[in-house]
Design a protein around this motif. Sequence first.
Motif, PDB file in Angstrom:
ATOM      1  N   GLY A 184       0.828  -1.204   0.000  1.00 33.79           N
ATOM      2  CA  GLY A 184       0.000   0.000   0.000  1.00 33.79           C
ATOM      3  C   GLY A 184       0.858   1.248   0.000  1.00 33.79           C
ATOM      4  O   GLY A 184       0.599   2.201  -0.735  1.00 33.79           O
ATOM      5  N   LEU A 185       1.920   1.248   0.788  1.00 31.19           N
ATOM      6  CA  LEU A 185       2.794   2.431   0.830  1.00 31.19           C
ATOM      7  C   LEU A 185       3.414   2.684  -0.547  1.00 31.19           C
ATOM      8  O   LEU A 185       3.636   3.816  -0.944  1.00 31.19           O
ATOM      9  N   GLY A 186       3.649   1.603  -1.290  1.00 33.35           N
ATOM     10  CA  GLY A 186       4.180   1.789  -2.648  1.00 33.35           C
ATOM     11  C   GLY A 186       3.194   2.519  -3.531  1.00 33.35           C
ATOM     12  O   GLY A 186       3.572   3.266  -4.437  1.00 33.35           O
ATOM     13  N   CYS A 187       1.895   2.345  -3.245  1.00 32.76           N
ATOM     14  CA  CYS A 187       0.850   3.002  -4.057  1.00 32.76           C
ATOM     15  C   CYS A 187       0.764   4.506  -3.759  1.00 32.76           C
ATOM     16  O   CYS A 187       0.184   5.260  -4.534  1.00 32.76           O
ATOM     17  N   THR A 188       1.347   4.953  -2.659  1.00 37.03           N
ATOM     18  CA  THR A 188       1.278   6.377  -2.336  1.00 37.03           C
ATOM     19  C   THR A 188       2.168   7.206  -3.257  1.00 37.03           C
ATOM     20  O   THR A 188       1.917   8.379  -3.492  1.00 37.03           O
ATOM     21  N   ARG A 189       3.226   6.550  -3.765  1.00 40.33           N
ATOM     22  CA  ARG A 189       4.265   7.265  -4.535  1.00 40.33           C
ATOM     23  C   ARG A 189       4.721   8.513  -3.761  1.00 40.33           C
ATOM     24  O   ARG A 189       5.068   9.539  -4.355  1.00 40.33           O
ATOM     25  N   ASP A 190       4.745   8.401  -2.409  1.00 40.11           N
ATOM     26  CA  ASP A 190       5.060   9.552  -1.552  1.00 40.11           C
ATOM     27  C   ASP A 190       6.191   9.194  -0.601  1.00 40.11           C
ATOM     28  O   ASP A 190       5.951   8.787   0.554  1.00 40.11           O
ATOM     29  N   PRO A 191       7.452   9.306  -1.056  1.00 37.65           N
ATOM     30  CA  PRO A 191       8.580   8.917  -0.200  1.00 37.65           C
ATOM     31  C   PRO A 191       8.651   9.728   1.103  1.00 37.65           C
ATOM     32  O   PRO A 191       9.075   9.198   2.130  1.00 37.65           O
ATOM     33  N   ALA A 192       8.200  10.952   1.064  1.00 38.59           N
ATOM     34  CA  ALA A 192       8.241  11.749   2.303  1.00 38.59           C
ATOM     35  C   ALA A 192       7.315  11.132   3.348  1.00 38.59           C
ATOM     36  O   ALA A 192       7.646  11.061   4.538  1.00 38.59           O
ATOM     37  N   LEU A 193       6.178  10.651   2.916  1.00 41.62           N
ATOM     38  CA  LEU A 193       5.244   9.995   3.842  1.00 41.62           C
ATOM     39  C   LEU A 193       5.847   8.683   4.344  1.00 41.62           C
ATOM     40  O   LEU A 193       5.769   8.365   5.534  1.00 41.62           O
ATOM     41  N   VAL A 194       6.482   7.939   3.455  1.00 39.55           N
ATOM     42  CA  VAL A 194       7.103   6.665   3.844  1.00 39.55           C
ATOM     43  C   VAL A 194       8.204   6.926   4.888  1.00 39.55           C
ATOM     44  O   VAL A 194       8.352   6.180   5.854  1.00 39.55           O
ATOM     45  N   ALA A 195       8.930   8.023   4.713  1.00 43.06           N
ATOM     46  CA  ALA A 195       9.962   8.380   5.704  1.00 43.06           C
ATOM     47  C   ALA A 195       9.312   8.717   7.043  1.00 43.06           C
ATOM     48  O   ALA A 195       9.801   8.317   8.102  1.00 43.06           O
ATOM     49  N   GLN A 196       8.182   9.415   7.000  1.00 46.12           N
ATOM     50  CA  GLN A 196       7.462   9.744   8.239  1.00 46.12           C
ATOM     51  C   GLN A 196       7.002   8.475   8.952  1.00 46.12           C
ATOM     52  O   GLN A 196       7.112   8.344  10.175  1.00 46.12           O
ATOM     53  N   VAL A 197       6.466   7.535   8.170  1.00 46.44           N
ATOM     54  CA  VAL A 197       6.017   6.253   8.741  1.00 46.44           C
ATOM     55  C   VAL A 197       7.199   5.548   9.412  1.00 46.44           C
ATOM     56  O   VAL A 197       7.097   5.049  10.534  1.00 46.44           O
ATOM     57  N   ALA A 198       8.349   5.573   8.742  1.00 51.11           N
ATOM     58  CA  ALA A 198       9.530   4.911   9.311  1.00 51.11           C
ATOM     59  C   ALA A 198      10.004   5.620  10.579  1.00 51.11           C
ATOM     60  O   ALA A 198      10.383   4.978  11.561  1.00 51.11           O
ATOM     61  N   GLN A 199       9.946   6.950  10.559  1.00 50.12           N
ATOM     62  CA  GLN A 199      10.365   7.701  11.751  1.00 50.12           C
ATOM     63  C   GLN A 199       9.463   7.380  12.949  1.00 50.12           C
ATOM     64  O   GLN A 199       9.936   7.139  14.058  1.00 50.12           O
TER      65      GLN A 199
END
Length: 668
Positions: A184-199
């Motif tokens: 699902g995170l791949g479908c966001t195409r939003d690396p900044a959001l993925v970084a936030q999730v990881a943080q």
Amino acid sequence: MPFGGGPCTIASITLGATVFLVSCGQSGDGAGSLGAPDGETGDAASVDVTAERDGGPMSQDALPLGVGEAQTDALGADTPAIEMRVTQLLAAMTLDEKIGQMVMVDYGALASPSDVTTYFLGALLPTGDEAPSPNTPSTWLGMVDTLRRQALSTRLRIPLLFGIDAVHGNAKVAGATVFPHAIGLGCTRDPALVAQVAQATAAEVRALGLSMTFSPDSDVGQDERWGRTYESFSEDPGVVSQMVAAAVQGFQGAPGLLACPKHVLGAGGTAWGTGVMGGIDQGNAVISEAEMRSVHLPPFQAAIEAGALTMMVSYSSWQGTKVSASAHWLTDVIKGELGYRGFLLSDFDAIKQLGGDSPRQAATAINAGLDMIMMSSGHAGFIADVKTLVQNGTIAASRIDDAVARILRAKLIAGLFDEAEPYGGALGDVGSSAHRQIARQAVHESAVLLKNDGVLPLSKSARVVLAGPGANDVGVQSGGWTLGWQGVTQTGATAIGGTTLLTGMQNAATSSSLVTYSWDGSTVPADTSVGVVVLYENPYAEYEGDTDDPSFTNTSSAQNPSGHTIYDGLAAGVVSRMAAANIPLVLVLLTGRPVRIESWLPHFGAVVAAWLPGSEGEGLADLLYGDAKFVGKLSKSWPHDSTILPLSSTLNAGGPPLFAFGVGLTTP
Ligand code: GLC
């Protein structure tokens, strides 16, 4: 001050309140070599260490010799000071201490916490279903802290790495925020959001004193029959590389946590029928070197460039050779060509899949380039085996030194040496409202609208029936690696927390009574204006999620070679009952992969691929009611009912998709 490698001068290192009188030289050369503390001859530099210890914490500024500010602010930056510290520590270590650092063992296998001290263990992990009882953030912190302190009571006080599968939030821990899985995170195409999730995930891991997460999954999943399709960001290496880099930087944005991109290499490119249980997981990638390099290698290059200091090696094989035994991929390519200076960790008991007895397996793996071995148990025997292998020359002492240097480098750069106490005060981070808000946003951006004839967005004053067992179960929403290895349905004793789609819709509607639930679609009140049908996969992980055909009507016992029930056969009944109500219908899919739905498409005015959204079911309600906009784009091609698998835009395989990679409608 010269250390290691040759006769060196007497030096004193003050590590915290511990003073070591150190002199070193070639092993057995006598000159300046005072022998290791227990008299054994170790490796290139044997060391006599006499120390008065008050047990005080080792602190960064305790290291003179020009080491100074050995740590870096930004995790992932290596410095001359770090390298000097690595050299110093290596020179001070005995062979037993070095080999102990190369062990990551299930903490449940320890005879007692003092095993950490006795065997100088470098790392621990919980197995998939292992947790302290009760499973709460504070019991995790207490357990981890006890074991960490054991490591800090060893002669050199080398801190312990404690890893966990925080693959979509720290979801083994009850009450943690459960984020959408990677597909699902791949479908966001939003690396900044993925970084936030990881943080946010990193904060919930660090809060418990843990120091490593076995993520991001960096596989490029090509075949949706694979049970780990949902752990992969995409079938596209570019999307995976972008998201992996963002996740590594997110995880490692603050000291104290190491990301662990996995699984090196080609785990997502194996062939059906070659898997460990007869399916596809842990199978054989029968692909060219060119395809391995163009499809599966880029995410790991991106991970290294983003600062990854640990990476996990796959169970799978390439052209019939286990990657865990492949000096070509591990040493020549990953460490040589890509210049990787961190360490390579085996997968769980993966070296047991290599040929020969235990010593042979250890020698094959370590000589191929594995630096730390993850094991269910047998740490004492492994250490004894490796010690013998070094002493008889099967494993060169220089290979051990290289492996341990990589491990020490990772621990130093991660700031683990400086961390006196776990973030006990940060227990409030676990499941915090701020993190749940990030997860809700991730749900908004990860869902993909595949069809909409105008039925969406729903009116909040409309009477809605929600049908299907998955509509009211956070466990089904979350999928595998949640509380337990295979995930749970929410009938379990331990609550995950969060909200179901049903709760989210009832909270959002003008009156909660407007949203009713019918688990099998048999109860549709007369004045109902729209039905929302939720179809799902029962949670699964790894090879227990392999399926010979991703279809809700695939109820054959062969659906999964290990007998796991992925499709329970209820879907067709729910669809037909709801279709018979002759009202507009919305289909919401809670699945870890694209599942065949073509024959049912005509029944639905709208279709939403929600994947495995996690604990924040309210995020889905936001989308259905229009409080959030659909922006997601498919990270994985969607097969027709008749598509021959594997289907992949990357490989141009399987023919035309029902919905192509990159497809996704938006809402007004
Ligand atoms: C598993 C998985 C790996 C996981 C590890 C520790 O077998 O392959 O992804 O991180 O073991 O649980």
